[in-house]
Design a protein around this motif. Structure first.
Motif, PDB file in Angstrom:
ATOM      1  N   SER A 151     -49.823   1.187 119.022  1.00 51.64           N
ATOM      2  CA  SER A 151     -48.639   0.452 118.576  1.00 51.64           C
ATOM      3  C   SER A 151     -48.142   1.088 117.283  1.00 51.64           C
ATOM      4  N   VAL A 152     -46.830   1.055 117.122  1.00 47.57           N
ATOM      5  CA  VAL A 152     -46.193   1.543 115.903  1.00 47.57           C
ATOM      6  C   VAL A 152     -45.600   0.344 115.187  1.00 47.57           C
ATOM      7  N   VAL A 153     -45.970   0.187 113.920  1.00 49.31           N
ATOM      8  CA  VAL A 153     -45.473  -0.913 113.104  1.00 49.31           C
ATOM      9  C   VAL A 153     -44.595  -0.323 112.010  1.00 49.31           C
ATOM     10  N   ILE A 165     -51.203   2.474 114.915  1.00 50.79           N
ATOM     11  CA  ILE A 165     -52.422   1.673 115.046  1.00 50.79           C
ATOM     12  C   ILE A 165     -52.997   1.775 116.452  1.00 50.79           C
ATOM     13  N   LEU A 166     -54.287   2.016 116.534  1.00 48.41           N
ATOM     14  CA  LEU A 166     -55.034   1.875 117.788  1.00 48.41           C
ATOM     15  C   LEU A 166     -56.003   0.724 117.576  1.00 48.41           C
ATOM     16  N   ALA A 167     -55.648  -0.454 118.108  1.00 51.64           N
ATOM     17  CA  ALA A 167     -56.438  -1.657 117.847  1.00 51.64           C
ATOM     18  C   ALA A 167     -57.740  -1.661 118.622  1.00 51.64           C
ATOM     19  N   ILE A 188     -43.516  -1.589 118.049  1.00 52.83           N
ATOM     20  CA  ILE A 188     -43.155  -0.880 119.278  1.00 52.83           C
ATOM     21  C   ILE A 188     -44.441  -0.430 119.965  1.00 52.83           C
ATOM     22  N   SER A 189     -44.528  -0.658 121.273  1.00 45.94           N
ATOM     23  CA  SER A 189     -45.703  -0.231 122.025  1.00 45.94           C
ATOM     24  C   SER A 189     -45.307   0.005 123.475  1.00 45.94           C
ATOM     25  N   THR A 190     -46.302   0.300 124.295  1.00 43.77           N
ATOM     26  CA  THR A 190     -46.058   0.504 125.715  1.00 43.77           C
ATOM     27  C   THR A 190     -46.149  -0.801 126.500  1.00 43.77           C
ATOM     28  N   PRO A 235     -52.529  -7.728 119.286  1.00 41.92           N
ATOM     29  CA  PRO A 235     -53.426  -7.616 118.116  1.00 41.92           C
ATOM     30  C   PRO A 235     -52.679  -7.613 116.790  1.00 41.92           C
ATOM     31  N   ILE A 236     -51.453  -7.089 116.793  1.00 42.64           N
ATOM     32  CA  ILE A 236     -50.660  -7.081 115.569  1.00 42.64           C
ATOM     33  C   ILE A 236     -50.260  -8.514 115.207  1.00 42.64           C
TER      34      ILE A 236
END
Length: 645
Positions: A157-159, A118-120, A221-223, A230-231
């Motif tokens: 982000s990776v969900v 996802i790129l929010a 998981i994100s940086t 946003p998730i």
């Protein structure tokens, strides 16, 4: 929904090695899809019935991609069979398979379900890098080992929605937080809307940091913690989810429901984000290109009995209209060589926006106009283009747009064939053909191009003309360069033809065996939608041996010493003496760089090509075909990677 030409069989034999290799294959597929924002389509897995990871993506997300992780699913089982049939698994080094198997075993008991990328929002830096989408992000979404490393690009982000989110979180938490060299025990926490986000800061200016959170039944998981928020907002209902966005649902429902991966690109949101960060960022982008990006696009990659498929659909953004494309039944394949490696065709090439954009750039160069200069805001784009084409006409003697492109109406096609490419006399041919509306006007353009070529010739090529079916065709013979190539062009009847070597004669007289009768071409068409506005075809079965021959021939020790320059000498000893005296000037005499001149030429009179390597015999991919079509207000593509039985 795009219907398959074959029925899928869900109960197939399992192949552990192939299943592991498929991880990398799916990653590559997501990479290709991610690099093309205009590629579209969506599919739904079993979990998608409850929203899947799309239920955690904000409705306004710029990009979303989903990957099926359940290796016991019917799609993965069929994909494993396809990999075996294609011969791809045999080409993967054993050590690579072992590494992949290790990555799977580390998280095999807990990494299942599905993963979403996802790129929010557009990153603060404005760096919406498609390289990042296709590189690190694609690996994170598809490779269990990469997931555990947590190297996610900033802004993304990776969900992951597994069967047991807590178990997965506990399994990969330490690895994610140590991916940048940090000690997981030094991780910091931040509370957001009732959820805990653990994160580590970058250890230096070259680091990225990492963040991880358990949000209901998903692991995120994100940086940075900012990219997790946003998730969480979507999970709590503060922001509507993408799964309830009408346009997304519409496009998703039109395509295959059971897929390996699918995704969605919000073109209008991306353009808005870019303009907000830099109002001048799109000033130099051609208006037609901006309009093509202003669309909601989706893609679906899935396994089917004939092979792997990539389907796309795209709906224009608000205020944009879908350019109407004419459906056609190609006839040129009947006049194209049956052994052609590649073919593409369609209608009304002169009205293609991309072709017109390239023609405008060429006209700008001729007119001395800086193509990168910022255009006047109040200038009408069509009037500007007409002005540029008029200025270029003063140099060329004809108007590229009105005299040439506007007359390219009707069917067009281009094809290329090659054989024995490593021999002394390689066989290469090609043809471009287009119906024309005003043959006289286009013929005048051809005459003026011929005059320009003659005026600019330095004598290294021979320019002449000959008659083909009652029409004059210009011939430019460049064979003196050492490679047998002749380029011809002219208007024959009501068609503009451009040929390489025997291309025009074959097209006009008809081939002994046509592409239309080629079994691979027929099977490819049978596997694609019957109605389309453009088509492309690559005969992989014919292409692979050529690639293998070229690689083998150019490898050290395999290059045949049979250059045409060897003909100047009576014996190998004479050629050797000339080479020894001036090896720089006579480098062509030693093509394999072993110090001996022309040994192949004088040994057998010509180069002896290597036997077909095992690689060409192993690959069982027959072809790749793509068609473009329109349906229900959307434009789309359907691609098949056809795999043999």
């Amino acid at each position: 929904m795009i219907e398959s030409a074959y029925q899928r069989t869900p109960n197939l034999p399992r192949s552990g090695a192939c299943r592991v290799g498929l991880v990398a294959f799916v990653a590559l597929t997501l990479l290709l899809a991610s690099l093309s924002p205009v590629i579209s389509a969506a599919g739904a897995s079993a979990q998608e019935e409850q929203g899947g990871t799309a239920a955690y993506a904000p409705e306004t997300a710029l990009f979303y991609a989903n990957v099926e992780l359940d290796q016991d699913s019917a799609q993965w089982e069929l994909a494993a069979e396809l990999i075996d049939r294609a011969g791809i698994s045999d080409l993967v080094p054993a050590e690579d398979l072992a590494d992949l198997q290790t990555g799977l075993s580390q998280v095999g008991g807990v990494l299942n379900g599905e993963a979403g990328l996802i790129l929010a929002t557009l990153p603060d830096t404005g760096d919406f890098s498609l390289d990042s989408v296709g590189g690190d992000a694609a690996g994170i979404a598809t490779d269990p080992a990469a997931v555990s490393e947590g190297d996610v690009p900033e802004g993304w982000s990776v969900v992951i929605r597994p069967s047991n989110a807590r178990a997965l979180y506990d399994t990969i938490r330490d690895t994610v937080l140590s991916s940048d060299g940090d000690d997981p025990e030094s991780a910091q926490t931040v509370e957001y809307e009732g959820y805990t986000i653990e994160y580590v800061e970058p250890i230096d200016e070259f680091g990225t940091g990492a963040a991880i959170a358990l949000v209901d039944d998903v692991v995120v998981i994100s940086t940075r913690p900012d990219d997790v928020e946003p998730i969480i907002d979507t999970a709590t209902g503060t922001v509507a989810p993408l799964s309830e966005f009408a346009t997304y649902s519409d496009l998703r429902d039109r395509l295959e429901p059971e897929v390996l991966s699918f995704g969605f690109v919000n073109g209008p949101a991306i353009l808005t984000g870019v303009e907000e960060q830099d109002p001048e960022a799109l000033a130099e982008v051609p208006e037609g290109l901006v309009a093509s990006l202003d669309a909601y696009t989706t893609f679906a990659f899935w396994a089917d009995q004939p092979g792997f498929r990539l389907d796309t659909l795209s709906l224009p953004g608000e205020g944009q209209e879908l350019p109407q494309a004419e459906t056609f039944d190609p006839t040129f394949p009947d006049a194209i060589e049956g052994n052609s490696i590649a073919y593409a065709g369609g209608t009304n090439l002169g009205q293609n926006p991309g072709v017109n954009a390239l023609a405008l750039l060429f006209a700008q160069e001729l007119a001395g106009i800086d193509a990168n200069a910022t255009p006047v805001a109040t200038q009408d784009p069509e009037a500007y283009a007409d002005e540029v084409f008029a200025e270029a006409e003063a140099t060329l003697g004809f108007n590229i747009k009105t005299d040439l492109l506007d007359n390219m109406v009707g069917e067009w096609g281009v094809a290329f064939a090659a054989e024995d490419i490593v021999s002394i006399q390689p066989m290469v041919s090609g043809i471009f053909a287009s119906d024309v509306e005003d043959a006289t006007a286009v013929g005048d353009v051809v005459s003026k191009i011929t005059a320009i070529a003659e005026a600019g010739s330095d004598g290294s090529v021979e320019i002449s003309s000959r008659e083909v079916d009652g029409s004059s065709v210009t011939t430019i013979d460049a064979s003196s360069s050492g490679f047998p190539i002749v380029i011809e062009f002219g208007v024959v009847g009501d068609q503009l033809l451009v040929g390489i070597n025997e291309g025009i004669d074959t097209f006009v007289d008809g081939p002994e065996e046509s592409l239309a009768d080629n079994p691979n071409f027929q099977a490819t068409l049978d596997a694609l939608p019957a109605e389309f506005s453009a088509i492309s075809f690559v005969n992989v079965e014919s292409l692979v041996p050529l690639i293998e021959d070229a690689v083998t021939a150019t490898s050290p020790g395999n290059m045949p010493d049979a250059d045409p320059a060897c003909e100047e000498f009576a014996t190998q000893e004479d050629a050797q003496a000339a080479y020894d005296e001036h090896n720089f000037d006579n480098f062509a005499l030693d093509q394999d760089f072993d110090g001996t001149a022309c040994e192949d030429f004088f040994a057998e009179g010509e180069a002896t090509p290597e036997a077909t390597p095992a690689f060409a015999e192993t690959i069982n991919v027959q072809s790749v075909g793509t068609v473009l079509f329109q349906e229900d207000g959307a434009s789309g593509t359907s691609t098949i990677i056809l795999i043999g039985d």
